[in-house]
Structure formats: C-alpha cells, structure tokens
Write a protein that holds these residues in place. Structure first.
Motif: not given
Length: 75
Positions: A1-28
């Motif tokens: 398993m790959l574990v990454l630290n990302r802050k609100s507003g940052e993204s992760v790419r999965i291949g060429d077609e998928i982007s996962v963005k941290i929209v917000s972090v609130e509490g848990g």
C-alpha cells in the motif's frame, strides 16, 4: 500500500486519467474530489462490498434456475 501525505488543495494522479484531490480536511473527515472517465466505477468501500455480495447471490440464483430448467427439459 502506498501511503501519501497531502494537504487540502493538493492532488494525487493515478495513471493518466484519474486525479484525486483533497478538497478539505475537517476534524476526522477528509473530503475527496475524484476526476475519472465515465467508464471507471467509483464507489465507497461499503457500497462496493454490497454490490459484490449482491452479484454473487444473483449468480448462484441464476445457476440454480439453469439447473432446474435443465432437469425439467430432461424429464
């Protein structure tokens, strides 16, 4: 398993077609925004498990029906 630290507003790419963005972090809770092609299914884990269980049950049910039809045809 790959574990990454990302802050609100940052993204992760999965291949060429998928982007996962941290929209917000609130509490848990972390809100994710996912951009992917329409042919890619995206589900919460509990929904995915439920779909898999229902599909497995349907497959067994269909197999039982086919067996009954074969037996009826042979008699």
């Amino acid at each position: 398993m790959l574990v990454l630290n990302r802050k609100s507003g940052e993204s992760v790419r999965i291949g060429d077609e998928i982007s996962v963005k941290i929209v917000s972090v609130e509490g848990g809770q972390v809100k994710l925004g996912i951009e992917a092609p329409k042919h890619v299914d995206i589900h919460r884990q509990e929904v995915y498990v439920s779909i898999k269980e229902e599909n497995a049950e349907a497959a067994v049910f269909n197999e039982n029906i086919l067996d009954m039809l074969k037996n009826t045809k042979n008699n």
